[in-house]
Design an enzyme around this catalytic site. Structure first.
Site, PDB file in Angstrom:
ATOM      1  N   THR A 204     -24.025  -8.979  24.583  1.00 64.62           N
ATOM      2  CA  THR A 204     -23.738  -8.451  23.234  1.00 64.62           C
ATOM      3  C   THR A 204     -22.344  -8.797  22.725  1.00 64.62           C
ATOM      4  OG1 THR A 204     -25.232  -6.663  23.728  1.00 64.62           O
ATOM      5  CG2 THR A 204     -23.766  -6.323  21.868  1.00 64.62           C
TER       6      THR A 204
ATOM      7  N   HIS B 266     -20.268 -11.064  23.529  1.00 64.98           N
ATOM      8  CA  HIS B 266     -20.001 -12.486  23.278  1.00 64.98           C
ATOM      9  C   HIS B 266     -20.794 -12.946  22.059  1.00 64.98           C
ATOM     10  CE1 HIS B 266     -17.796 -14.332  26.826  1.00 64.98           C
ATOM     11  NE2 HIS B 266     -17.750 -13.031  27.012  1.00 64.98           N
TER      12      HIS B 266
ATOM     13  N   ASP C 202     -20.574 -21.008  23.510  1.00 62.88           N
ATOM     14  CA  ASP C 202     -19.822 -20.044  24.287  1.00 62.88           C
ATOM     15  C   ASP C 202     -19.230 -20.722  25.527  1.00 62.88           C
ATOM     16  OD1 ASP C 202     -19.784 -16.754  24.568  1.00 62.88           O
ATOM     17  OD2 ASP C 202     -19.607 -17.805  26.494  1.00 62.88           O
TER      18      ASP C 202
ATOM     19  N   SER D  71     -19.594  -2.081  24.921  1.00 64.93           N
ATOM     20  CA  SER D  71     -21.049  -2.205  25.013  1.00 64.93           C
ATOM     21  C   SER D  71     -21.554  -2.281  26.448  1.00 64.93           C
ATOM     22  CB  SER D  71     -21.493  -3.471  24.269  1.00 64.93           C
ATOM     23  OG  SER D  71     -21.028  -4.619  24.956  1.00 64.93           O
TER      24      SER D  71
ATOM     25  N   TRP E 262     -25.143   3.664  21.093  1.00 65.40           N
ATOM     26  CA  TRP E 262     -24.527   2.643  20.230  1.00 65.40           C
ATOM     27  C   TRP E 262     -24.009   3.265  18.942  1.00 65.40           C
ATOM     28  CZ3 TRP E 262     -23.216  -2.368  21.039  1.00 65.40           C
ATOM     29  CH2 TRP E 262     -22.862  -3.120  19.932  1.00 65.40           C
ATOM     30  N   ALA E 263     -22.753   2.998  18.620  1.00 66.36           N
ATOM     31  CA  ALA E 263     -22.157   3.549  17.397  1.00 66.36           C
ATOM     32  C   ALA E 263     -21.926   2.436  16.384  1.00 66.36           C
ATOM     33  CB  ALA E 263     -20.822   4.198  17.733  1.00 66.36           C
TER      34      ALA E 263
ATOM     35  N   HIS F 102     -11.280   0.833  25.867  1.00 65.10           N
ATOM     36  CA  HIS F 102     -11.213   0.105  27.134  1.00 65.10           C
ATOM     37  C   HIS F 102     -10.514  -1.243  26.967  1.00 65.10           C
ATOM     38  CE1 HIS F 102     -14.337  -1.853  24.963  1.00 65.10           C
ATOM     39  NE2 HIS F 102     -14.772  -2.580  25.965  1.00 65.10           N
TER      40      HIS F 102
ATOM     41  N   THR G  74     -12.937  -4.953  20.244  1.00 62.55           N
ATOM     42  CA  THR G  74     -12.501  -3.631  19.783  1.00 62.55           C
ATOM     43  C   THR G  74     -11.014  -3.633  19.453  1.00 62.55           C
ATOM     44  OG1 THR G  74     -14.255  -2.520  20.992  1.00 62.55           O
ATOM     45  CG2 THR G  74     -12.336  -1.188  20.432  1.00 62.55           C
TER      46      THR G  74
ATOM     47  N   GLU H  41     -10.728  -5.209  16.126  1.00 62.83           N
ATOM     48  CA  GLU H  41     -11.271  -4.322  15.085  1.00 62.83           C
ATOM     49  C   GLU H  41     -10.339  -3.129  14.814  1.00 62.83           C
ATOM     50  OE1 GLU H  41     -15.228  -3.564  16.637  1.00 62.83           O
ATOM     51  OE2 GLU H  41     -15.666  -5.707  16.569  1.00 62.83           O
TER      52      GLU H  41
HETATM   53  N1  UDP Z   1     -19.824  -2.035  19.518  1.00 63.85           N
HETATM   54  C1  UDP Z   1     -20.376  -1.258  18.536  1.00 63.85           C
HETATM   55  N2  UDP Z   1     -20.865  -0.045  18.886  1.00 63.85           N
HETATM   56  C2  UDP Z   1     -20.824   0.435  20.162  1.00 63.85           C
HETATM   57  C3  UDP Z   1     -20.240  -0.377  21.162  1.00 63.85           C
HETATM   58  C4  UDP Z   1     -19.751  -1.596  20.798  1.00 63.85           C
HETATM   59  O1  UDP Z   1     -20.431  -1.646  17.363  1.00 63.85           O
HETATM   60  O2  UDP Z   1     -21.264   1.547  20.401  1.00 63.85           O
HETATM   61  C5  UDP Z   1     -19.311  -3.378  19.163  1.00 63.85           C
HETATM   62  C6  UDP Z   1     -17.836  -3.344  18.887  1.00 63.85           C
HETATM   63  O3  UDP Z   1     -17.580  -3.124  17.523  1.00 63.85           O
HETATM   64  C7  UDP Z   1     -17.407  -4.718  19.379  1.00 63.85           C
HETATM   65  C8  UDP Z   1     -18.375  -5.041  20.494  1.00 63.85           C
HETATM   66  O4  UDP Z   1     -19.520  -4.245  20.264  1.00 63.85           O
HETATM   67  O5  UDP Z   1     -17.555  -5.662  18.359  1.00 63.85           O
HETATM   68  C9  UDP Z   1     -17.824  -4.695  21.865  1.00 63.85           C
HETATM   69  O6  UDP Z   1     -16.985  -5.700  22.275  1.00 63.85           O
HETATM   70  P1  UDP Z   1     -15.663  -5.433  23.107  1.00 63.85           P
HETATM   71  O7  UDP Z   1     -15.031  -6.765  23.347  1.00 63.85           O
HETATM   72  O8  UDP Z   1     -14.814  -4.442  22.436  1.00 63.85           O
HETATM   73  O9  UDP Z   1     -16.127  -4.759  24.450  1.00 63.85           O
HETATM   74  P2  UDP Z   1     -17.261  -5.076  25.555  1.00 63.85           P
HETATM   75  O10 UDP Z   1     -18.530  -4.616  24.971  1.00 63.85           O
HETATM   76  O11 UDP Z   1     -17.224  -6.554  25.827  1.00 63.85           O
HETATM   77  O12 UDP Z   1     -16.845  -4.282  26.729  1.00 63.85           O
END
Ligand code: UDP
Length: 496
Positions: free
Chosen positions: A26, A28, A131, A299, A358-359, A376, A381, A384
């Site tokens: 997700t 990536h 990727d 995620s 999921w948010a 984390h 994130t 964002e």
């Molecule tokens: N994300 C989201 N809702 C969730 C969890 C994750 O929209 O509940 C999105 C978040 O906005 C980001 C991505 O999923 O774009 C997560 O990527 P990140 O690199 O922060 O962390 P990873 O999932 O790789 O640990």
């Protein structure tokens, strides 16, 4: 007449056709698809190749772009689940993937390689963006005589830090696993401990070999793309290009750029934002500006029950209102009662709102009631949060999170660490439990620090400028597309 005809045919000849190949996970997929959509926004014809299950992460966004007449589409390729002994629909590295199945996903991906290659030949792209976890595409691109651009899911700082460890092995000189050492050769004197390094950097394993192959493929690529922007990590952007000797373009924040409408933000990921709006949005809108903490760990993460309890108690004690994105552990039913009672209690008191699974993160972060995050340090994130001008309590867990924490806390000064000490695998709990006191202390420090908030706000302004006409990311995007057009034209002229 003749001249304008020739110009038109030149322009037509320079229309670019591209393939984007994301990885099967997700976080990536999300930024690479945002990039693909940005290329389409700039008139490049884009085909994203993926498997059906992975397409569910982003198809709604592509459908929205289709209504805007953008030249973008998804090409689905079936994942060979049965051939590698996986149940149907298991075709991604995600939070629910049982550990023993992970190698089978890699096997499936290896089987797909031939089909991907055939598609590359068939679709005749002028360039490909793939990727980092598809290093073989550099050879396919060479066979096709087209540029391959590699997408990195990380920050320039993280890649530079990994390079520093690979080159100098500074951790081997530390007296113990929890002793600090400085990462040599970087623009800042960043300190870490061996325990905070990813295992593949600490001592060689299979993943170290994969990362070597990826690096070699990067050096042979036309260049790399990052979801970053110059003003966010300029020193590391320059440093990285120098040590790698490659071209690279930061075209971020891609989420800000590609998802300008609320419909785009709501469509992203697995969100049922529209259905859920009544809940979290009504709750959030009832809160004063900058008063709510958004607590989320990306995620891929699951915590053990013992850690969930510490987080819950810290949040209750913090005096702040909060949105907490929680994931249950199917194997640990004893946590259910605590979480259920916790949710009931904080709902009744109005202190907190739990989102399960999921948010709609982009929508939440832009809400005026949000004042900061507990994160984390996943790279998407971090970017964002910077967009949204929010300071962070940093709690790195796995991947390159500990490096990202250095950027957020030590370089940018927009974060307060909880003091996480130990790197772990994304699909393991590890042995560290951060206590409610440690979490609470970091939250309190974040709340009382006015300067940190000002710095975060300033960076948010820089992020917004970067993607506007004349901004650094905007210029990078324009220049890259221009270069790719020139390559196409000179090829056409060489082989009329
Ligand atoms: N994300 C989201 N809702 C969730 C969890 C994750 O929209 O509940 C999105 C978040 O906005 C980001 C991505 O999923 O774009 C997560 O990527 P990140 O690199 O922060 O962390 P990873 O999932 O790789 O640990």
């Amino acid at each position: 007449m003749e001249r304008s005809k020739r110009r038109r045919s030149m322009e037509k000849g320079s229309e670019l056709r591209s393939i984007f190949l994301p990885f099967l996970s997700t976080s990536h997929i999300i930024p690479l698809v945002d990039m693909a959509r940005l290329f389409a926004l700039h008139g490049v014809d884009v085909t994203i190749i993926t498997t059906p299950q992975n397409a569910t992460v982003f198809q709604k966004s592509i459908d929205l772009d289709a209504t805007r007449a953008r030249p973008i589409r998804t090409h689905l390729v079936n994942f060979p689940a049965a051939k590698v002994g996986l149940p149907p629909g298991i075709e991604a590295f995600n939070v629910d993937l049982p550990r023993e199945m992970a190698p089978k996903i890699y096997m499936g991906l290896a089987i797909l390689q031939q089909e991907f290659e055939q598609l590359f030949h068939h679709l005749k792209p002028d360039f490909i963006v793939t990727d980092m976890f598809h290093p073989w595409t550099v050879d396919t691109a060479a066979k096709l005589g087209i540029p391959r651009i590699m997408f990195h899911g990380a920050s320039y700082l993280a890649r530079s830090a990994a390079h520093s460890v690979e080159q100098y092995a500074p951790h081997l000189k530390a007296d113990s696993d929890s002793d600090k050492f400085v990462l040599p050769g970087l623009p800042d004197a960043l300190e870490m401990t061996p325990l905070q390094l990813p295992d593949w950097l600490r001592s060689p394993n299979q993943y170290t070999e994969l990362m070597k192959t990826i690096k070699e493929s990067e050096k042979k690529s036309y260049g790399s793309l990052f979801n970053s922007f110059y003003e966010l990590e300029s020193g590391y952007y320059e440093h990285y290009k120098k040590v790698m000797g490659t071209k690279s373009w930061g075209i971020g924040p891609v989420s800000l750029w590609a998802n300008q409408d609320a419909s785009d933000k709501a469509a992203r990921g697995y969100s049922k934002a529209e259905e859920e709006k009544e809940g979290w949005l009504t709750w959030l809108n009832s809160k004063p500006a900058s008063s709510v903490l958004y607590v989320s760990f990306g995620s891929m993460n699951k915590f053990p029950y013992s850690q969930l309890v510490e987080i819950g108690r810290a949040l209750e004690d913090s005096g702040s209102d909060f949105i907490w994105v929680v994931r249950k552990n199917e194997n640990e039913n004893d946590g259910d009662v605590f979480l259920e009672e916790f949710e009931k209690r904080v709902r009744e008191s109005g202190r907190g709102y739990l989102i399960w699974g999921w948010a709609p993160q982009l929508l939440i972060l832009e809400n005026a009631a949000i004042g900061g995050l507990v994160t984390h340090c996943g790279w998407n994130t971090v970017v964002e949060s910077v967009n949204a001008g929010l300071p962070m309590v940093t709690w790195p867990l796995f991947a390159e999170h500990f490096f990202n924490e250095k950027l957020v806390v030590d370089v940018l000064g927009i974060g307060v660490p909880v003091g996480a000490k130990e790197w772990r695998q994304w699909n393991e709990f590890g042995s560290e439990v951060v206590t409610k006191e440690e979490i609470g202390k970091a939250i309190a420090l974040l709340k009382e620090d006015e300067e940190i908030r000002k710095r975060a706000k300033k960076l948010s302004d820089a992020a917004k400028r970067a993607i506007q006409v004349g901004g650094s990311s905007h210029n990078n995007m324009r220049e890259l597309i221009q270069e790719l057009k020139e390559i196409k034209l000179s090829k056409a002229q060489a082989n009329p």
